[in-house]
Scaffold this motif. Structure first.
Motif, PDB file in Angstrom:
ATOM      1  N   ILE A 162      54.388 -71.270 -27.901  1.00  0.00           N
ATOM      2  CA  ILE A 162      55.299 -72.354 -27.887  1.00  0.00           C
ATOM      3  C   ILE A 162      55.965 -72.599 -29.045  1.00  0.00           C
ATOM      4  CG2 ILE A 162      55.459 -74.662 -27.532  1.00  0.00           C
ATOM      5  CD1 ILE A 162      53.165 -74.363 -25.447  1.00  0.00           C
ATOM      6  N   ALA A 163      55.115 -72.444 -30.247  1.00  0.00           N
ATOM      7  CA  ALA A 163      55.669 -72.693 -31.650  1.00  0.00           C
ATOM      8  C   ALA A 163      56.734 -71.849 -32.057  1.00  0.00           C
ATOM      9  CB  ALA A 163      54.586 -72.584 -32.627  1.00  0.00           C
ATOM     10  N   LEU A 164      56.516 -70.575 -31.470  1.00  0.00           N
ATOM     11  CA  LEU A 164      57.731 -69.384 -31.583  1.00  0.00           C
ATOM     12  C   LEU A 164      59.071 -69.704 -30.854  1.00  0.00           C
ATOM     13  CD1 LEU A 164      55.454 -66.133 -31.374  1.00  0.00           C
ATOM     14  CD2 LEU A 164      56.700 -67.069 -33.463  1.00  0.00           C
ATOM     15  N   VAL A 165      58.674 -70.250 -29.713  1.00  0.00           N
ATOM     16  CA  VAL A 165      59.984 -70.619 -28.885  1.00  0.00           C
ATOM     17  C   VAL A 165      60.701 -71.827 -29.701  1.00  0.00           C
ATOM     18  CG1 VAL A 165      60.679 -71.628 -26.710  1.00  0.00           C
ATOM     19  CG2 VAL A 165      59.038 -69.752 -26.584  1.00  0.00           C
ATOM     20  N   LEU A 166      60.028 -72.932 -30.053  1.00  0.00           N
ATOM     21  CA  LEU A 166      60.433 -73.994 -30.872  1.00  0.00           C
ATOM     22  C   LEU A 166      61.083 -73.823 -32.110  1.00  0.00           C
ATOM     23  CD1 LEU A 166      57.982 -76.751 -29.453  1.00  0.00           C
ATOM     24  CD2 LEU A 166      60.368 -76.203 -28.491  1.00  0.00           C
ATOM     25  N   GLY A 167      60.653 -72.569 -32.691  1.00  0.00           N
ATOM     26  CA  GLY A 167      61.051 -72.161 -33.981  1.00  0.00           C
ATOM     27  C   GLY A 167      60.260 -72.759 -35.147  1.00  0.00           C
ATOM     28  N   ALA A 168      59.260 -73.027 -34.790  1.00  0.00           N
ATOM     29  CA  ALA A 168      58.059 -73.609 -35.688  1.00  0.00           C
ATOM     30  C   ALA A 168      57.003 -72.628 -36.221  1.00  0.00           C
ATOM     31  CB  ALA A 168      57.428 -74.877 -35.397  1.00  0.00           C
ATOM     32  N   GLY A 169      57.421 -71.167 -35.953  1.00  0.00           N
ATOM     33  CA  GLY A 169      56.401 -70.197 -36.000  1.00  0.00           C
ATOM     34  C   GLY A 169      56.393 -69.478 -37.485  1.00  0.00           C
ATOM     35  N   GLY A 170      56.775 -70.297 -38.554  1.00  0.00           N
ATOM     36  CA  GLY A 170      56.826 -69.410 -39.956  1.00  0.00           C
ATOM     37  C   GLY A 170      57.529 -68.081 -39.995  1.00  0.00           C
ATOM     38  N   LEU A 171      56.910 -67.286 -40.417  1.00  0.00           N
ATOM     39  CA  LEU A 171      57.592 -65.928 -40.648  1.00  0.00           C
ATOM     40  C   LEU A 171      57.965 -65.255 -39.343  1.00  0.00           C
ATOM     41  CD1 LEU A 171      58.470 -63.731 -42.691  1.00  0.00           C
ATOM     42  CD2 LEU A 171      56.068 -62.979 -42.718  1.00  0.00           C
ATOM     43  N   ALA A 172      57.217 -65.387 -38.398  1.00  0.00           N
ATOM     44  CA  ALA A 172      57.154 -64.436 -36.936  1.00  0.00           C
ATOM     45  C   ALA A 172      58.513 -65.336 -36.533  1.00  0.00           C
ATOM     46  CB  ALA A 172      56.092 -64.558 -36.367  1.00  0.00           C
ATOM     47  N   SER A 173      58.635 -66.424 -36.519  1.00  0.00           N
ATOM     48  CA  SER A 173      59.712 -67.044 -35.680  1.00  0.00           C
ATOM     49  C   SER A 173      61.053 -66.697 -36.586  1.00  0.00           C
ATOM     50  CB  SER A 173      59.561 -68.667 -35.985  1.00  0.00           C
ATOM     51  OG  SER A 173      60.705 -69.488 -35.361  1.00  0.00           O
ATOM     52  N   ALA A 174      60.902 -66.613 -37.994  1.00  0.00           N
ATOM     53  CA  ALA A 174      62.318 -66.438 -38.708  1.00  0.00           C
ATOM     54  C   ALA A 174      62.790 -64.719 -38.123  1.00  0.00           C
ATOM     55  CB  ALA A 174      62.164 -66.491 -40.063  1.00  0.00           C
ATOM     56  N   VAL A 175      61.374 -64.027 -38.121  1.00  0.00           N
ATOM     57  CA  VAL A 175      62.110 -62.726 -37.919  1.00  0.00           C
ATOM     58  C   VAL A 175      62.696 -62.581 -36.338  1.00  0.00           C
ATOM     59  CG1 VAL A 175      60.878 -60.535 -37.357  1.00  0.00           C
ATOM     60  CG2 VAL A 175      60.090 -61.712 -39.383  1.00  0.00           C
ATOM     61  N   GLY A 176      61.800 -63.543 -35.453  1.00  0.00           N
ATOM     62  CA  GLY A 176      62.646 -63.310 -33.987  1.00  0.00           C
ATOM     63  C   GLY A 176      63.697 -63.910 -33.923  1.00  0.00           C
TER      64      GLY A 176
END
Length: 457
Positions: A162-176
């Motif tokens: 869910i954090a990845l979907v909301l853009g709060a996943g740090g490095l992995a979120s930025a990469v995605g």
């Protein structure tokens, strides 16, 4: 847990250096970087069933993790059936995170079994110490903090996704996020971004396995061992590490206070550096290259920023100098000489640098956590953990490459992989081609390599 269906000829496994025992939880990458634009465009919509399922799967996994904890306390070993169930959950979370971050292309299964381009191998149950098991959650807190900052952690189960979907996943979120645009434009995932996402997933899997008592081996944060050790392409801006890991406790305790003179000096130096960067931009538009004098001035500033950053974040040990001289610090930055640059790329440099600046901000968050963990570890032991040190050095390397790209020290885009290259930077063009003359760049120290032989690759 291993899958016999994985193509062996395409397998790249995270092997440790010679003499070091392999980690019980290993990352395996067989991804070919190709992405179908149609599935990339609707990836979040396609992943909705998984986002529901990972929450239900996670409730069962966390419940059974308590049973495993009791079993290890009494029997010193996790029951085979529960071990396999939790291992499946860790692998499934890794598959889903890889799918969400575009580190892999195929639609993942719902059980964590079978082969996947970003996969996790987990060894069978082994004997564990009761004391370490009893305080496992407390011991795992530093690794959980770093895994959450990296953002590719199956340790958080549904919350990670869910954090990845909301853009709060740090490095992995930025990469995605950046990978989504890159894949739509090119139909391929940039290799450096894929490797960065794979690293976050591999470290997250090790953290989850440690927290769930699937292993008593602490997660390894070293980008050279925790990810598949890709052979990085040559880059004109490279980092060298000659640090001995020792950290005097007194210097660590007052590190921020000791850094204040350097921060003030860099702020003053930044004014002429900004003026020089504007002048370099104008001359590069007119001449197709940055003059040597401006290049050296800006390179010294970028190198000084890296030295000060290494000291501030506990990545480097000694007090740095004030002039940014190459070879003067154990965490050193090597920058190749001026090279020809396309005028169109020079003209649009600020716009082109926006994705790199976003990723640089994510690496800055990683650096902050590295500094916090290293500060406590160095105060307690007088040493810097090697894996944390190397992750910090890789983060500094990426930020230095972004700054060098902005200052037109190189036309080469920053390499977002967290691996350390262990090689001397190679210029885009030779000095003879540029007609610069003068002595060649100083050779890198001979001990910059990483890997079994610790030699230049």
């Amino acid at each position: 847990m291993r899958s016999d269906r994985r193509p062996q000829n395409a397998r790249v496994s995270s092997a440790p250096p010679t003499g070091a025992p392999p980690h019980p939880v290993r990352l395996v990458v067989t991804d070919d970087l190709l992405r179908r634009r149609s599935t990339v465009l609707f990836r979040l919509l396609l992943a909705l069933p998984h986002l529901v399922w990972v929450g239900l799967f996670g409730v069962a996994a966390f419940t059974l993790a308590f049973v495993v904890w009791l079993a290890v306390l009494f029997e010193r070993r996790a029951p085979g059936t529960l071990h396999r169930f939790l291992a499946s959950y860790v692998r499934y979370s890794a598959h889903l995170t890889a799918y969400l971050t575009l580190a892999a292309s195929p639609y993942p299964g719902f059980t964590g079994s079978g082969a996947y381009p970003i996969d996790i191998e987990i060894d069978p149950p082994a004997r564990q110490g009761r004391l370490g098991a009893g305080f496992r959650l407390l011991l795992a807190l530093p690794a959980l903090l770093l895994a959450a900052t990296l953002g590719g952690s199956p340790a958080l189960g549904a919350w990670s996704s869910i954090a990845l979907v909301l853009g709060a996943g740090g490095l992995a979120s930025a990469v995605g996020l950046l990978g989504w645009f890159a894949c739509l434009a090119r139909g391929r995932m940039p290799r450096g971004m894929r490797d960065a996402a794979a690293y976050t997933i591999g470290y997250g899997a090790q953290t989850a396995a440690y927290a769930f008592l699937l292993t008593d081996r602490y997660p390894d944060a070293d980008p050279g061992r925790a990810e598949p050790r890709p052979e990085l392409p040559p880059h004109p801006v490279a980092i060298g590490v000659r640090d001995d890991l020792g950290r005097p406790r007194l210097v660590v305790a007052f590190r921020l206070l000791l850094t204040i003179p350097h921060l003030l000096w860099l702020a003053l130096w930044g004014v002429p550096a900004a003026i020089a960067a504007v002048l370099a931009w104008a001359l590069a538009l007119a001449l197709g290259r940055v003059p040597l004098l401006l290049h050296r001035f800006l390179a010294a500033y970028v190198r000084a920023c890296t030295h000060v950053g290494a000291f501030l974040y506990v990545v480097g040990r000694p007090f740095p100098g004030f002039v940014g001289r190459e070879g003067s610090y154990p965490i050193d930055l090597m920058i190749a000489g001026p090279a020809r640059q396309e005028r169109l790329g020079v003209l649009a440099r600020l716009l082109l640098a926006v994705p790199a600046l976003i990723l640089s901000s994510a690496y800055g968050g990683v650096l902050f956590v590295v500094a916090v963990l290293a500060w406590f570890a160095a105060l307690a032991t007088g040493r810097m953990p090697e894996g944390i040190r190397d992750l910090g050095a890789a983060s500094l390397r990426y930020q230095a490459q972004v700054l060098a790209y902005l200052f037109l020290l190189t036309p080469r885009y920053p390499n977002s992989s967290p691996a350390l290259e262990g090689r001397r930077p190679e210029p885009v063009a030779t000095r003879e081609e540029e007609g610069l003359g003068g002595p060649p760049p100083v050779d890198a120290p001979p001990s910059l390599g990483y890997g079994p032989s610790n030699a230049m690759r």
